[in-house]
Write a protein that holds these residues in place. Structure first.
Motif: not given
Length: 240
Positions: A78-107
């Motif tokens: 049994i595997l439950v993939n639950n771990a996740g983070i947020t790094a919220d910001a409007m897209c026009h103000k979002m940093s690359e670090e905010q984008w990739w940290s969430v993509i790598h951790t959550n997806l």
């Protein structure tokens, strides 16, 4: 029959409730965590569930972590993939670090965690994988382009993986929780939280137990004909 289960992000919030519910259902549970060592050790001491530290966004760490769990508790079924983070910001103000940290951790963690255990599930002819997505994968959310994209990606990953493994009695499903009484939601401003609650037809936030019960159902031996599904647990806030 008790099986070995890994729950990622299990020291608090939804993951903690899921780990406890699976233990109460008779399974041997490994609780993964990353950040808060003291919190994880307290969880282990209070509940008797062993904790294992690794970063789910790191594929090598996931391989090593899964191997440690199997050596101590037995083959992971049994595997439950639950771990996740947020790094919220409007897209026009979002940093690359905010984008990739969430993509790598959550997806990215979906692949990083599933790859080390799915071959064993296939060879043994049994497996249950449950991926925790979000209501915001369904409807989007202002300030969460990174989070919504990652959580929506989980739904496509779930469907494809379900098709690949259905003939081997390995089911793969997703749960899309609405807003629940977790530390992540509790950190919202009171006025924002009040507005969210007012928009839920059930008239309340969800509870961690609401989600945990759904995980227990999907991981049961009797749920073998449910695969590739996304179960919305949101009190009617969004109907897909």
């Amino acid at each position: 029959m008790g099986r070995t289960a890994i729950v990622t992000g299990a020291a608090r919030g939804l993951g903690k409730a899921i780990a406890l519910a699976l233990r109460d259902a008779g399974h041997r549970v490994a609780a993964n965590y990353l950040v808060d060592e003291a919190e994880a050790r307290q969880f282990q001491q209070e509940h008797g569930i062993p904790v294992f530290r690794w970063d789910v966004s790191d594929a090598a760490a996931c391989r090593e972590g899964a191997a440690r769990v199997e050596a101590e508790l037995g083959p992971v079924e049994i595997l439950v993939n639950n771990a996740g983070i947020t790094a919220d910001a409007m897209c026009h103000k979002m940093s690359e670090e905010q984008w990739w940290s969430v993509i790598h951790t959550n997806l990215g963690s979906m692949f990083a965690m599933t790859r080390p255990v799915v071959e064993g599930m296939r060879s043994r002819g049994f497996g249950r994988i449950v991926n925790i997505s979000s209501i915001n994968a369904r409807k989007g959310q202002v300030g969460q382009c990174n989070y919504a994209a990652a959580k929506a990606g989980i739904l496509g990953f779930t469907k494809a993986l379900a098709l690949e493994n259905a003939a081997r009695n390995v089911t793969v499903n997703a749960i899309a929780p609405g807003y629940c009484d977790t530390p992540m939601v509790a950190a919202m401003r009171p006025d924002v939280l009040e507005a969210i609650t007012a928009g839920i037809p059930a008239g309340r936030l969800g509870t961690s137990t609401d989600i945990a019960r759904t995980v227990v159902f999907l991981t049961d031996d009797a749920a073998g004909f449910i695969t590739g599904a996304t179960i919305d647990v949101n009190g009617g806030q969004y109907l897909a």
